[in-house]
Write a protein that holds these residues in place. Structure first.
Motif, PDB file in Angstrom:
ATOM      1  N   VAL A  24      13.241 125.804 -63.671  1.00  0.00           N
ATOM      2  CA  VAL A  24      12.552 125.610 -64.946  1.00  0.00           C
ATOM      3  C   VAL A  24      13.352 126.291 -66.048  1.00  0.00           C
ATOM      4  O   VAL A  24      14.087 127.247 -65.794  1.00  0.00           O
ATOM      5  N   MET A  25      13.216 125.766 -67.266  1.00  0.00           N
ATOM      6  CA  MET A  25      13.819 126.367 -68.448  1.00  0.00           C
ATOM      7  C   MET A  25      12.686 126.601 -69.460  1.00  0.00           C
ATOM      8  O   MET A  25      12.030 125.656 -69.889  1.00  0.00           O
ATOM      9  N   SER A  26      12.473 127.858 -69.848  1.00  0.00           N
ATOM     10  CA  SER A  26      11.449 128.208 -70.829  1.00  0.00           C
ATOM     11  C   SER A  26      12.127 128.476 -72.161  1.00  0.00           C
ATOM     12  O   SER A  26      13.001 129.347 -72.253  1.00  0.00           O
ATOM     13  N   HIS A  27      11.719 127.749 -73.204  1.00  0.00           N
ATOM     14  CA  HIS A  27      12.360 127.836 -74.506  1.00  0.00           C
ATOM     15  C   HIS A  27      11.583 128.748 -75.449  1.00  0.00           C
ATOM     16  O   HIS A  27      10.348 128.802 -75.410  1.00  0.00           O
ATOM     17  N   ASN A  28      12.337 129.459 -76.296  1.00  0.00           N
ATOM     18  CA  ASN A  28      11.783 130.278 -77.373  1.00  0.00           C
ATOM     19  C   ASN A  28      10.705 131.232 -76.846  1.00  0.00           C
ATOM     20  O   ASN A  28       9.573 131.249 -77.337  1.00  0.00           O
ATOM     21  N   ILE A  29      11.047 132.022 -75.838  1.00  0.00           N
ATOM     22  CA  ILE A  29      10.091 132.988 -75.308  1.00  0.00           C
ATOM     23  C   ILE A  29       9.952 134.154 -76.287  1.00  0.00           C
ATOM     24  O   ILE A  29      10.917 134.564 -76.921  1.00  0.00           O
ATOM     25  N   PRO A  30       8.739 134.705 -76.466  1.00  0.00           N
ATOM     26  CA  PRO A  30       8.530 135.752 -77.480  1.00  0.00           C
ATOM     27  C   PRO A  30       9.200 137.071 -77.138  1.00  0.00           C
ATOM     28  O   PRO A  30       9.737 137.753 -78.016  1.00  0.00           O
ATOM     29  N   THR A  31       9.178 137.479 -75.874  1.00  0.00           N
ATOM     30  CA  THR A  31       9.748 138.764 -75.468  1.00  0.00           C
ATOM     31  C   THR A  31      10.471 138.602 -74.137  1.00  0.00           C
ATOM     32  O   THR A  31      10.235 137.653 -73.387  1.00  0.00           O
ATOM     33  N   ARG A  32      11.332 139.563 -73.854  1.00  0.00           N
ATOM     34  CA  ARG A  32      12.046 139.568 -72.582  1.00  0.00           C
ATOM     35  C   ARG A  32      11.146 140.083 -71.463  1.00  0.00           C
ATOM     36  O   ARG A  32      10.373 141.013 -71.663  1.00  0.00           O
ATOM     37  N   LEU A  33      11.283 139.484 -70.305  1.00  0.00           N
ATOM     38  CA  LEU A  33      10.577 139.968 -69.130  1.00  0.00           C
ATOM     39  C   LEU A  33      11.352 141.090 -68.455  1.00  0.00           C
ATOM     40  O   LEU A  33      10.768 141.974 -67.832  1.00  0.00           O
ATOM     41  N   LEU A  45       6.762 140.169 -60.402  1.00  0.00           N
ATOM     42  CA  LEU A  45       7.870 141.072 -60.106  1.00  0.00           C
ATOM     43  C   LEU A  45       8.475 141.614 -61.398  1.00  0.00           C
ATOM     44  O   LEU A  45       8.841 142.788 -61.480  1.00  0.00           O
ATOM     45  N   GLY A  46       8.590 140.763 -62.417  1.00  0.00           N
ATOM     46  CA  GLY A  46       9.119 141.218 -63.698  1.00  0.00           C
ATOM     47  C   GLY A  46       8.253 142.280 -64.334  1.00  0.00           C
ATOM     48  O   GLY A  46       8.764 143.250 -64.912  1.00  0.00           O
ATOM     49  N   VAL A  47       6.937 142.124 -64.234  1.00  0.00           N
ATOM     50  CA  VAL A  47       6.018 143.132 -64.769  1.00  0.00           C
ATOM     51  C   VAL A  47       6.184 144.447 -64.019  1.00  0.00           C
ATOM     52  O   VAL A  47       6.175 145.535 -64.621  1.00  0.00           O
ATOM     53  N   TYR A  48       6.383 144.364 -62.707  1.00  0.00           N
ATOM     54  CA  TYR A  48       6.583 145.584 -61.920  1.00  0.00           C
ATOM     55  C   TYR A  48       7.900 146.268 -62.282  1.00  0.00           C
ATOM     56  O   TYR A  48       7.957 147.489 -62.472  1.00  0.00           O
ATOM     57  N   LEU A  49       8.966 145.488 -62.431  1.00  0.00           N
ATOM     58  CA  LEU A  49      10.262 146.074 -62.756  1.00  0.00           C
ATOM     59  C   LEU A  49      10.268 146.708 -64.141  1.00  0.00           C
ATOM     60  O   LEU A  49      11.034 147.636 -64.405  1.00  0.00           O
ATOM     61  N   ALA A  50       9.410 146.208 -65.035  1.00  0.00           N
ATOM     62  CA  ALA A  50       9.343 146.775 -66.383  1.00  0.00           C
ATOM     63  C   ALA A  50       8.819 148.203 -66.370  1.00  0.00           C
ATOM     64  O   ALA A  50       9.060 148.963 -67.320  1.00  0.00           O
ATOM     65  N   LEU A  62      18.988 148.768 -59.303  1.00  0.00           N
ATOM     66  CA  LEU A  62      17.829 149.336 -58.651  1.00  0.00           C
ATOM     67  C   LEU A  62      18.241 150.357 -57.599  1.00  0.00           C
ATOM     68  O   LEU A  62      19.151 150.133 -56.821  1.00  0.00           O
ATOM     69  N   SER A  63      17.535 151.469 -57.594  1.00  0.00           N
ATOM     70  CA  SER A  63      17.833 152.527 -56.630  1.00  0.00           C
ATOM     71  C   SER A  63      16.942 152.445 -55.399  1.00  0.00           C
ATOM     72  O   SER A  63      17.056 153.261 -54.500  1.00  0.00           O
ATOM     73  N   GLU A  64      16.036 151.484 -55.368  1.00  0.00           N
ATOM     74  CA  GLU A  64      15.140 151.338 -54.230  1.00  0.00           C
ATOM     75  C   GLU A  64      15.154 149.901 -53.744  1.00  0.00           C
ATOM     76  O   GLU A  64      15.478 148.975 -54.481  1.00  0.00           O
ATOM     77  N   CYS A  65      14.811 149.710 -52.484  1.00  0.00           N
ATOM     78  CA  CYS A  65      14.801 148.383 -51.888  1.00  0.00           C
ATOM     79  C   CYS A  65      13.456 147.715 -52.167  1.00  0.00           C
ATOM     80  O   CYS A  65      12.409 148.230 -51.758  1.00  0.00           O
ATOM     81  N   LEU A  66      13.493 146.609 -52.850  1.00  0.00           N
ATOM     82  CA  LEU A  66      12.251 145.938 -53.235  1.00  0.00           C
ATOM     83  C   LEU A  66      11.474 145.457 -52.014  1.00  0.00           C
ATOM     84  O   LEU A  66      10.255 145.417 -52.026  1.00  0.00           O
ATOM     85  N   HIS A  67      12.198 145.071 -50.949  1.00  0.00           N
ATOM     86  CA  HIS A  67      11.503 144.560 -49.777  1.00  0.00           C
ATOM     87  C   HIS A  67      10.736 145.655 -49.036  1.00  0.00           C
ATOM     88  O   HIS A  67       9.880 145.359 -48.206  1.00  0.00           O
ATOM     89  N   ASN A  68      11.060 146.920 -49.337  1.00  0.00           N
ATOM     90  CA  ASN A  68      10.308 148.024 -48.743  1.00  0.00           C
ATOM     91  C   ASN A  68       9.159 148.491 -49.636  1.00  0.00           C
ATOM     92  O   ASN A  68       8.179 149.043 -49.146  1.00  0.00           O
ATOM     93  N   VAL A  69       9.289 148.282 -50.941  1.00  0.00           N
ATOM     94  CA  VAL A  69       8.306 148.790 -51.898  1.00  0.00           C
ATOM     95  C   VAL A  69       7.264 147.737 -52.254  1.00  0.00           C
ATOM     96  O   VAL A  69       6.060 147.987 -52.186  1.00  0.00           O
ATOM     97  N   VAL A  70       7.720 146.561 -52.638  1.00  0.00           N
ATOM     98  CA  VAL A  70       6.792 145.499 -53.065  1.00  0.00           C
ATOM     99  C   VAL A  70       7.131 144.189 -52.346  1.00  0.00           C
ATOM    100  O   VAL A  70       7.511 143.201 -52.979  1.00  0.00           O
ATOM    101  N   PRO A  71       7.003 144.154 -51.028  1.00  0.00           N
ATOM    102  CA  PRO A  71       7.346 142.908 -50.311  1.00  0.00           C
ATOM    103  C   PRO A  71       6.443 141.743 -50.694  1.00  0.00           C
ATOM    104  O   PRO A  71       6.853 140.584 -50.591  1.00  0.00           O
ATOM    105  N   GLU A  72       5.215 142.045 -51.147  1.00  0.00           N
ATOM    106  CA  GLU A  72       4.288 140.975 -51.503  1.00  0.00           C
ATOM    107  C   GLU A  72       4.667 140.265 -52.802  1.00  0.00           C
ATOM    108  O   GLU A  72       4.145 139.185 -53.104  1.00  0.00           O
ATOM    109  N   LEU A  73       5.591 140.847 -53.580  1.00  0.00           N
ATOM    110  CA  LEU A  73       6.005 140.244 -54.853  1.00  0.00           C
ATOM    111  C   LEU A  73       7.303 139.453 -54.736  1.00  0.00           C
ATOM    112  O   LEU A  73       7.743 138.861 -55.721  1.00  0.00           O
ATOM    113  N   LEU A  74       7.899 139.441 -53.564  1.00  0.00           N
ATOM    114  CA  LEU A  74       9.177 138.753 -53.373  1.00  0.00           C
ATOM    115  C   LEU A  74       8.951 137.310 -52.928  1.00  0.00           C
ATOM    116  O   LEU A  74       8.095 137.029 -52.091  1.00  0.00           O
ATOM    117  N   VAL A  75       9.740 136.423 -53.493  1.00  0.00           N
ATOM    118  CA  VAL A  75       9.654 135.010 -53.126  1.00  0.00           C
ATOM    119  C   VAL A  75      10.246 134.831 -51.726  1.00  0.00           C
ATOM    120  O   VAL A  75      11.371 135.291 -51.465  1.00  0.00           O
TER     121      VAL A  75
END
Length: 237
Positions: free
Chosen positions: A117-126, A164-169, A178-191
């Motif tokens: 997907v391509m999202s155009h003119n997004i208001p803020t960065r994720l 995942l973007g909200v979590y990384l923010a 990243l200094s931590e492994c996402l698959h160990n911290v938030v595996p439920e947010l990974l595709v």
């Protein structure tokens, strides 16, 4: 009590609306967000995919000074998920580079690249910056994508990415990533890797070359009657 409830509701003013409109007009460029997936070549050397992205963005920054790109690359064992936030010029260079990779055939680092997907003119960065991270997730015993439509798979994929973007923010990420492994911290947010592989096979998703071809086509194509000679005339005057 009614006054207290009314006072607690934030209300915008005409001045704030005009200031926000002015801020939008003063932007140097419009911000867009690109999601794409790809399979990796059969034999990929350690660090090859990371080096590819670093070289790509170093080249783009030379042509687009003052237009930083943000996003993340999730590198799985056999595929990648790429989210990029940048100007239209930067995204065009990315798509052009991906289309050139397609012409390399089996030797290309990325295979079966598909634009999700391509999202155009997004208001803020994720994402606040750009970084790459390796994801090590186990293969699920049941591939749920086989019973889903492509639209459902894309919706589920985008939902997880946004979460995942909200979590990384909320994390303090250094320049080294990243200094931590996402698959160990938030595996439920990974595709899941099966979802990415399903999107790489989806005929509904365009390849970079197909996307660029659609992007270059005119919005108002010429009609057959406009190209024939002599020009058509009315039978009755």
């Amino acid at each position: 009590m009614a006054n207290l409830v009314t006072d607690s509701v934030p209300r915008g003013t005409l001045l704030s609306a005009l200031e926000e409109k002015r801020r939008q007009q003063m932007k140097k460029y419009l911000l867009h967000r690109l999601f794409f997936v790809a399979m990796l070549r059969e034999e990929v050397l350690d660090g090859e995919i990371t080096a590819y992205h670093e070289q790509l963005f170093q080249r783009i920054q030379k042509f687009h000074l003052g237009e930083p790109a943000s996003g993340v690359v999730l590198i799985y064992s056999r595929c990648i998920l790429h989210i990029l936030e940048a100007s239209s010029g930067t995204l065009y260079h990315i798509l052009t580079d991906l289309a050139a990779l397609e012409k390399q055939g089996p030797k290309a680092l990325l295979q079966d690249v598909k634009i999700v997907v391509m999202s155009h003119n997004i208001p803020t960065r994720l994402f606040t910056q750009w970084y790459t991270t390796t994801v090590d997730v186990p293969v699920t015993l049941e591939d749920v994508t086989q019973s889903q439509t492509t639209e459902e798979v894309i919706t589920e994929c985008l939902t997880l990415i946004l979460k995942l973007g909200v979590y990384l923010a909320t994390l303090k990420v250094g320049n080294k990533g990243l200094s931590e492994c996402l698959h160990n911290v938030v595996p439920e947010l990974l595709v899941p890797a099966e979802t990415i592989q399903c999107l790489c096979r989806a005929k509904e998703c365009l390849s970079p070359a197909q996307f660029l071809e659609m992007y270059s086509n005119p919005l108002q194509p010429s009609m057959d009657s406009e190209t024939v000679w002599p020009t058509p005339a009315h039978m009755f005057k």
